[in-house]
Design a protein around this motif. Sequence first.
Motif, PDB file in Angstrom:
ATOM      1  N   ILE A   1       0.839  -1.208   0.000  1.00  0.00           N
ATOM      2  CA  ILE A   1       0.000   0.000   0.000  1.00  0.00           C
ATOM      3  C   ILE A   1       0.867   1.249   0.000  1.00  0.00           C
ATOM      4  O   ILE A   1       0.622   2.202  -0.755  1.00  0.00           O
ATOM      5  N   ALA A   2       1.913   1.260   0.817  1.00  0.00           N
ATOM      6  CA  ALA A   2       2.814   2.433   0.849  1.00  0.00           C
ATOM      7  C   ALA A   2       3.501   2.655  -0.483  1.00  0.00           C
ATOM      8  O   ALA A   2       3.645   3.787  -0.960  1.00  0.00           O
ATOM      9  N   GLU A   3       3.960   1.519  -1.090  1.00  0.00           N
ATOM     10  CA  GLU A   3       4.617   1.623  -2.395  1.00  0.00           C
ATOM     11  C   GLU A   3       3.645   2.165  -3.443  1.00  0.00           C
ATOM     12  O   GLU A   3       4.014   2.985  -4.287  1.00  0.00           O
ATOM     13  N   HIS A   4       2.364   1.724  -3.346  1.00  0.00           N
ATOM     14  CA  HIS A   4       1.347   2.207  -4.287  1.00  0.00           C
ATOM     15  C   HIS A   4       1.115   3.708  -4.103  1.00  0.00           C
ATOM     16  O   HIS A   4       1.032   4.460  -5.087  1.00  0.00           O
ATOM     17  N   LYS A   5       1.027   4.117  -2.841  1.00  0.00           N
ATOM     18  CA  LYS A   5       0.832   5.541  -2.566  1.00  0.00           C
ATOM     19  C   LYS A   5       2.023   6.357  -3.040  1.00  0.00           C
ATOM     20  O   LYS A   5       1.871   7.453  -3.581  1.00  0.00           O
ATOM     21  N   PHE A   6       3.231   5.803  -2.823  1.00  0.00           N
ATOM     22  CA  PHE A   6       4.434   6.503  -3.272  1.00  0.00           C
ATOM     23  C   PHE A   6       4.434   6.636  -4.792  1.00  0.00           C
ATOM     24  O   PHE A   6       4.782   7.682  -5.343  1.00  0.00           O
ATOM     25  N   HIS A   7       4.023   5.552  -5.452  1.00  0.00           N
ATOM     26  CA  HIS A   7       3.939   5.582  -6.908  1.00  0.00           C
ATOM     27  C   HIS A   7       2.948   6.642  -7.370  1.00  0.00           C
ATOM     28  O   HIS A   7       3.223   7.409  -8.317  1.00  0.00           O
ATOM     29  N   GLU A   8       1.781   6.691  -6.713  1.00  0.00           N
ATOM     30  CA  GLU A   8       0.782   7.705  -7.056  1.00  0.00           C
ATOM     31  C   GLU A   8       1.313   9.109  -6.803  1.00  0.00           C
ATOM     32  O   GLU A   8       1.061  10.043  -7.578  1.00  0.00           O
ATOM     33  N   LEU A   9       2.054   9.266  -5.693  1.00  0.00           N
ATOM     34  CA  LEU A   9       2.634  10.570  -5.366  1.00  0.00           C
ATOM     35  C   LEU A   9       3.619  11.003  -6.454  1.00  0.00           C
ATOM     36  O   LEU A   9       3.596  12.156  -6.898  1.00  0.00           O
ATOM     37  N   ILE A  10       4.478  10.066  -6.883  1.00  0.00           N
ATOM     38  CA  ILE A  10       5.447  10.371  -7.944  1.00  0.00           C
ATOM     39  C   ILE A  10       4.728  10.722  -9.242  1.00  0.00           C
ATOM     40  O   ILE A  10       5.056  11.698  -9.925  1.00  0.00           O
ATOM     41  N   GLU A  11       3.721   9.903  -9.580  1.00  0.00           N
ATOM     42  CA  GLU A  11       3.011  10.104 -10.837  1.00  0.00           C
ATOM     43  C   GLU A  11       2.291  11.447 -10.891  1.00  0.00           C
ATOM     44  O   GLU A  11       2.239  12.104 -11.927  1.00  0.00           O
ATOM     45  N   ASN A  12       1.716  11.865  -9.759  1.00  0.00           N
ATOM     46  CA  ASN A  12       0.904  13.078  -9.734  1.00  0.00           C
ATOM     47  C   ASN A  12       1.659  14.303  -9.228  1.00  0.00           C
ATOM     48  O   ASN A  12       1.047  15.340  -8.976  1.00  0.00           O
ATOM     49  N   ALA A  13       2.964  14.181  -9.066  1.00  0.00           N
ATOM     50  CA  ALA A  13       3.763  15.323  -8.616  1.00  0.00           C
ATOM     51  C   ALA A  13       3.686  16.441  -9.653  1.00  0.00           C
ATOM     52  O   ALA A  13       3.624  16.188 -10.857  1.00  0.00           O
ATOM     53  N   PRO A  14       3.687  17.698  -9.207  1.00  0.00           N
ATOM     54  CA  PRO A  14       3.620  18.814 -10.157  1.00  0.00           C
ATOM     55  C   PRO A  14       4.912  19.000 -10.948  1.00  0.00           C
ATOM     56  O   PRO A  14       4.916  19.705 -11.961  1.00  0.00           O
ATOM     57  N   ASP A  15       6.013  18.410 -10.494  1.00  0.00           N
ATOM     58  CA  ASP A  15       7.295  18.515 -11.191  1.00  0.00           C
ATOM     59  C   ASP A  15       7.599  17.202 -11.924  1.00  0.00           C
ATOM     60  O   ASP A  15       7.146  16.127 -11.528  1.00  0.00           O
ATOM     61  N   ALA A  16       8.394  17.320 -12.968  1.00  0.00           N
ATOM     62  CA  ALA A  16       8.859  16.121 -13.668  1.00  0.00           C
ATOM     63  C   ALA A  16       9.908  15.418 -12.813  1.00  0.00           C
ATOM     64  O   ALA A  16      10.801  16.051 -12.266  1.00  0.00           O
ATOM     65  N   ILE A  17       9.767  14.093 -12.681  1.00  0.00           N
ATOM     66  CA  ILE A  17      10.717  13.307 -11.883  1.00  0.00           C
ATOM     67  C   ILE A  17      11.335  12.243 -12.788  1.00  0.00           C
ATOM     68  O   ILE A  17      10.626  11.430 -13.391  1.00  0.00           O
ATOM     69  N   LEU A  18      12.649  12.280 -12.870  1.00  0.00           N
ATOM     70  CA  LEU A  18      13.404  11.339 -13.703  1.00  0.00           C
ATOM     71  C   LEU A  18      14.490  10.692 -12.852  1.00  0.00           C
ATOM     72  O   LEU A  18      15.046  11.330 -11.954  1.00  0.00           O
ATOM     73  N   GLN A  19      14.776   9.416 -13.141  1.00  0.00           N
ATOM     74  CA  GLN A  19      15.945   8.782 -12.527  1.00  0.00           C
ATOM     75  C   GLN A  19      16.826   8.261 -13.658  1.00  0.00           C
ATOM     76  O   GLN A  19      16.336   7.608 -14.594  1.00  0.00           O
ATOM     77  N   VAL A  20      18.127   8.563 -13.544  1.00  0.00           N
ATOM     78  CA  VAL A  20      19.076   8.268 -14.607  1.00  0.00           C
ATOM     79  C   VAL A  20      20.161   7.349 -14.063  1.00  0.00           C
ATOM     80  O   VAL A  20      20.699   7.580 -12.968  1.00  0.00           O
ATOM     81  N   ASN A  21      20.497   6.289 -14.812  1.00  0.00           N
ATOM     82  CA  ASN A  21      21.544   5.373 -14.360  1.00  0.00           C
ATOM     83  C   ASN A  21      22.929   5.916 -14.727  1.00  0.00           C
ATOM     84  O   ASN A  21      23.038   6.934 -15.425  1.00  0.00           O
ATOM     85  N   PRO A  22      24.019   5.251 -14.285  1.00  0.00           N
ATOM     86  CA  PRO A  22      25.369   5.781 -14.552  1.00  0.00           C
ATOM     87  C   PRO A  22      25.677   5.974 -16.035  1.00  0.00           C
ATOM     88  O   PRO A  22      26.515   6.802 -16.394  1.00  0.00           O
TER      89      PRO A  22
END
Length: 529
Positions: A154-175
């Motif tokens: 449930i927490a992971e789902h909420k975190f996912h929803e939080l990331i998805e609906n954030a007002p800023d663009a969120i990206l993660q980049v590998n090395p």
Amino acid sequence: MSDREIGTKLQSTSLNYREQPDAERWLAAIVASSDDSIISKTMEGIITSWNAGAVRMFGYNPNEVLGQPIALLIPEELQHEEVEILERVGKGERIDHYETARLRKDGRRISVSLAVSPIRDASGKIVGISKIARDMTERKRLLKREEELNAEVIAEHKFHELIENAPDAILQVNPAGAIVIANRTAEAMFGYSREELIGGSVDMLVPTARRSEHPRHRQSFAAVGVTRPMGQGLELHARRKNGTEFPVEISLSPIVTEGGTNVTAVVRDVTERKLAEQQIRLLQQNYTAELEIRHREAERLNRLKSEFMASVSHELRTPLHTIIGFAELLGEEAAGFSEKHRRFLRHIQADSEHLLSLINDVLDLSKIEAGGLSLHTDCLSLHKVIPEAIEAIRPSASSKAVTMGEGSIADVAVIADPLRLRQILYNLLSNAVKFTESGGEVTVRSAVVGDSVQISVVDTGIGIPDEERGRIFDKFYQVGPTTAGVRQGTGLGLTICKQLVEMHGGEIWVESQPGQGSSFSFTLPIQSL
């Protein structure tokens, strides 16, 4: 065989299964091999049987517990349960699924579920109690872990929803610079689909002019590994799929993984904010320019005003002085005039002097407000200044039968401009006489207060109403008719007094009640004689 069936069967057996007849040895075998703890006890709580399951569950051998009170298995705070169980079973009640806790020999606490039944003899009398205890510790641990896993999901789902609906663009980049995470806002901001972003190079989001140097910046940040928050004064831009560029703020955070250090970037589109800032700067520039124009215009008008006042001072005062001078000369030769002509001459002289006084007031206030009036201070004795002011106003007071007097005068000197101090005193005394009826009195007194002297002009005149005292020092404001029944002067005398007193570093105020007179007081810095 169920727990209930075993418990019921135990009621018909002897208290120790090892002493049972051959016909019931099959039951003893079941009891001995059961994974559950099967225990019997007397109605007084003394253990009378103890199976192999009880040995495994509680760690006691039979010879350690047979004949011992069952209380040794019960935590101290749960001892009351045994009393409750004995009472209920003593009434013939059977207790199932009794969730509680018990103690092992090694002191470890375990969770158990109890099934408790009465043991009856051949006549049906209750002679003991059988207990079947099932160890619920592992089950509860598994249930708790299941709950924790569900909570994590449930927490992971909420975190996912939080990331998805954030007002800023969120990206993660590998090395290697490949995008491994991109939220919904990133799709909307950059114009790429999720499929295009994931696995693509982050460099495609960098303006063309900066793209070649971006890998070096990424590597240097990953090496340092220090979070960089937004808003550090860097002018950054990003590139959309359609090639347009826009201003952004970026927050970077390193995340260590098995494959190396990933970097999470939070990207904020600040286009609207930059436009607003630009508009504010433009408004500020326009406002500053307008203020500058107004300032220059005010300086020009002030200069014209000063020139006008200088001209008025000359053009008005010069003819007035001529009129007053000739009136005085005619007065010296008035012996041959008729009484009518002498009266006309007195009117000319008095009105000319009054007009000169009004002009002087207007010009003085204009100079003060324009900052063109300078003080020339000296050390002045109040024993000299106050009597001189009183004598200057005494003829006017005598004409109204108003008595002039001196109260206690402090033996100190004041630091003041002689001309302006006399002007303050003359204005206050003149007002006091003006608003004091015939037979009244005007008194001047002074007293030292700290490092200042307080000078007060007190009259027994008509006083000032409460609603008018707050405006008494305003320009052109007049309280009301004088004792002569008409308004006199310009209403500038008290305003000039206030300005002059404050230029000396003092303050002025009034205390008054209608019909009880007024007291005008002001302070000046002192110097001991």
